[in-house]
Design a protein around this motif. Structure first.
Motif, PDB file in Angstrom:
ATOM      1  N   GLU A 130      -5.457   8.277  -4.783  1.00 51.39           N
ATOM      2  CA  GLU A 130      -4.574   7.026  -3.716  1.00 51.39           C
ATOM      3  C   GLU A 130      -4.736   5.653  -4.580  1.00 51.39           C
ATOM      4  O   GLU A 130      -3.637   5.155  -4.529  1.00 51.39           O
ATOM      5  N   GLN A 131      -5.809   5.338  -5.063  1.00 49.27           N
ATOM      6  CA  GLN A 131      -5.943   3.893  -5.680  1.00 49.27           C
ATOM      7  C   GLN A 131      -5.269   4.147  -7.007  1.00 49.27           C
ATOM      8  O   GLN A 131      -4.375   3.019  -7.300  1.00 49.27           O
ATOM      9  N   ILE A 132      -5.348   5.321  -7.804  1.00 43.78           N
ATOM     10  CA  ILE A 132      -4.590   5.492  -9.043  1.00 43.78           C
ATOM     11  C   ILE A 132      -3.045   5.183  -8.748  1.00 43.78           C
ATOM     12  O   ILE A 132      -2.150   4.707  -9.380  1.00 43.78           O
ATOM     13  N   TYR A 133      -2.732   6.224  -7.756  1.00 46.13           N
ATOM     14  CA  TYR A 133      -1.267   6.105  -7.523  1.00 46.13           C
ATOM     15  C   TYR A 133      -0.627   4.736  -7.017  1.00 46.13           C
ATOM     16  O   TYR A 133       0.228   4.364  -7.388  1.00 46.13           O
ATOM     17  N   THR A 160       2.049   2.692  -9.352  1.00 44.47           N
ATOM     18  CA  THR A 160       3.231   2.571  -8.527  1.00 44.47           C
ATOM     19  C   THR A 160       3.509   0.866  -8.607  1.00 44.47           C
ATOM     20  O   THR A 160       4.572   0.427  -8.969  1.00 44.47           O
ATOM     21  N   LYS A 161       2.647   0.120  -8.312  1.00 44.03           N
ATOM     22  CA  LYS A 161       2.879  -1.308  -8.285  1.00 44.03           C
ATOM     23  C   LYS A 161       2.401  -2.280  -9.526  1.00 44.03           C
ATOM     24  O   LYS A 161       2.999  -3.042  -9.765  1.00 44.03           O
ATOM     25  N   GLY A 162       1.694  -1.327 -10.317  1.00 49.44           N
ATOM     26  CA  GLY A 162       1.361  -2.069 -11.491  1.00 49.44           C
ATOM     27  C   GLY A 162       0.034  -3.055 -11.112  1.00 49.44           C
ATOM     28  O   GLY A 162       0.011  -3.351 -10.049  1.00 49.44           O
ATOM     29  N   ARG A 163      -0.514  -3.472 -12.333  1.00 50.51           N
ATOM     30  CA  ARG A 163      -1.870  -4.639 -12.192  1.00 50.51           C
ATOM     31  C   ARG A 163      -2.115  -5.209 -13.318  1.00 50.51           C
ATOM     32  O   ARG A 163      -2.262  -4.307 -14.354  1.00 50.51           O
ATOM     33  N   GLY A 164      -2.307  -6.317 -13.318  1.00 49.86           N
ATOM     34  CA  GLY A 164      -2.547  -7.156 -14.380  1.00 49.86           C
ATOM     35  C   GLY A 164      -1.407  -6.967 -15.340  1.00 49.86           C
ATOM     36  O   GLY A 164      -0.225  -7.301 -15.231  1.00 49.86           O
ATOM     37  N   GLN A 165      -1.588  -6.652 -16.729  1.00 45.41           N
ATOM     38  CA  GLN A 165      -0.668  -6.597 -17.629  1.00 45.41           C
ATOM     39  C   GLN A 165       0.207  -5.133 -17.632  1.00 45.41           C
ATOM     40  O   GLN A 165       0.931  -4.989 -18.253  1.00 45.41           O
ATOM     41  N   MET A 166      -0.359  -4.168 -16.801  1.00 47.32           N
ATOM     42  CA  MET A 166       0.330  -3.101 -16.707  1.00 47.32           C
ATOM     43  C   MET A 166       1.537  -2.955 -15.616  1.00 47.32           C
ATOM     44  O   MET A 166       1.462  -3.526 -14.456  1.00 47.32           O
ATOM     45  N   PRO A 167       2.616  -2.932 -16.108  1.00 47.89           N
ATOM     46  CA  PRO A 167       3.836  -2.893 -15.541  1.00 47.89           C
ATOM     47  C   PRO A 167       3.986  -1.754 -14.325  1.00 47.89           C
ATOM     48  O   PRO A 167       3.321  -0.738 -14.379  1.00 47.89           O
ATOM     49  N   HIS A 191       0.885  -1.335  -0.043  1.00 50.32           N
ATOM     50  CA  HIS A 191      -0.086  -0.002  -0.032  1.00 50.32           C
ATOM     51  C   HIS A 191       0.824   1.157   0.137  1.00 50.32           C
ATOM     52  O   HIS A 191       0.921   1.902   1.199  1.00 50.32           O
ATOM     53  N   PRO A 192       1.330   1.665  -1.110  1.00 53.20           N
ATOM     54  CA  PRO A 192       2.437   2.823  -0.973  1.00 53.20           C
ATOM     55  C   PRO A 192       1.631   4.130  -0.828  1.00 53.20           C
ATOM     56  O   PRO A 192       0.410   4.051  -1.110  1.00 53.20           O
ATOM     57  N   THR A 193       2.248   4.980  -0.060  1.00 53.37           N
ATOM     58  CA  THR A 193       1.697   6.149   0.550  1.00 53.37           C
ATOM     59  C   THR A 193       1.793   7.312  -0.460  1.00 53.37           C
ATOM     60  O   THR A 193       3.118   7.399  -1.144  1.00 53.37           O
ATOM     61  N   LYS A 242      10.588   3.894 -12.814  1.00 60.56           N
ATOM     62  CA  LYS A 242      10.805   4.566 -13.974  1.00 60.56           C
ATOM     63  C   LYS A 242      10.304   6.034 -13.593  1.00 60.56           C
ATOM     64  O   LYS A 242      10.963   7.096 -14.477  1.00 60.56           O
ATOM     65  N   LEU A 243       9.371   6.510 -12.816  1.00 62.79           N
ATOM     66  CA  LEU A 243       8.882   7.641 -12.444  1.00 62.79           C
ATOM     67  C   LEU A 243       9.140   7.838 -10.924  1.00 62.79           C
ATOM     68  O   LEU A 243       8.798   7.047 -10.260  1.00 62.79           O
ATOM     69  N   ALA A 244       9.531   9.122 -10.755  1.00 62.41           N
ATOM     70  CA  ALA A 244       9.429   9.611  -9.372  1.00 62.41           C
ATOM     71  C   ALA A 244       7.983   9.670  -8.530  1.00 62.41           C
ATOM     72  O   ALA A 244       7.167   9.702  -9.266  1.00 62.41           O
ATOM     73  N   PRO A 245       8.049   9.244  -7.324  1.00 64.30           N
ATOM     74  CA  PRO A 245       6.778   9.391  -6.432  1.00 64.30           C
ATOM     75  C   PRO A 245       5.936  10.686  -6.648  1.00 64.30           C
ATOM     76  O   PRO A 245       4.707  10.521  -6.776  1.00 64.30           O
ATOM     77  N   GLU A 246       6.611  11.643  -6.781  1.00 66.89           N
ATOM     78  CA  GLU A 246       5.825  12.854  -7.077  1.00 66.89           C
ATOM     79  C   GLU A 246       5.470  13.047  -8.571  1.00 66.89           C
ATOM     80  O   GLU A 246       4.125  13.549  -8.658  1.00 66.89           O
ATOM     81  N   GLU A 247       5.891  12.538  -9.208  1.00 68.77           N
ATOM     82  CA  GLU A 247       5.474  12.437 -10.658  1.00 68.77           C
ATOM     83  C   GLU A 247       4.278  11.390 -10.830  1.00 68.77           C
ATOM     84  O   GLU A 247       3.034  11.916 -11.317  1.00 68.77           O
ATOM     85  N   ILE A 248       4.422  10.413 -10.239  1.00 67.06           N
ATOM     86  CA  ILE A 248       3.227   9.452 -10.201  1.00 67.06           C
ATOM     87  C   ILE A 248       1.894  10.036  -9.384  1.00 67.06           C
ATOM     88  O   ILE A 248       0.680   9.972 -10.006  1.00 67.06           O
ATOM     89  N   ALA A 249       2.431  10.832  -8.254  1.00 64.89           N
ATOM     90  CA  ALA A 249       0.962  11.606  -7.430  1.00 64.89           C
ATOM     91  C   ALA A 249       0.474  12.516  -8.367  1.00 64.89           C
ATOM     92  O   ALA A 249      -0.729  12.499  -8.415  1.00 64.89           O
TER      93      ALA A 249
END
Length: 118
Positions: free
Chosen positions: A82-85, A89-96, A35-37, A101-108
């Protein structure tokens, strides 16, 4: 002779246990991976859109209409920031995972931008 062998094995096992104790991830690390913050960032829609175009259009399309991956045009109806983050961050299914690759701030920033798409 057998005492020395048994003592040696005992001390080797103890040393191995100590090494494992300090190298295995702790509960906090495992919880953070599961559960990434999401960091607090100021929304920058233009930068988020630029990051999405550089990293996501291959699978989600240039208008986020979908393709290999699902459509993200109304992602805010399905998931909050938060769910999108967590998904990005973790990937899901076929999504890596994009955590390397991206900084946490970019993902947020992307998560906040996508969560407003309703």
């Amino acid at each position: 002779m057998q005492k020395w062998i048994m003592s040696g094995l005992f001390f080797a096992a103890c040393a191995f246990a100590v090494v494992l104790m300090f190298t295995l991830p702790g509960r906090e690390q495992v919880a953070e991976q599961n559960h990434p913050t999401m960091p607090t960032v100021k929304a920058q829609p233009a930068k988020a859109e630029q990051t999405v175009k550089a990293n996501c259009i291959t699978c989600h399309g240039d208008q986020l209409q979908g393709g290999v991956g699902p459509s993200l045009q109304q992602e805010g109806n399905n998931h909050n920031a938060e769910q999108i983050y967590s998904i990005v961050t973790k990937g899901r299914g076929q999504m890596p995972s994009f955590k390397d690759k991206l900084a946490p701030e970019e993902i947020a920033n992307i998560a906040m931008w996508l969560s407003e798409k309703k």
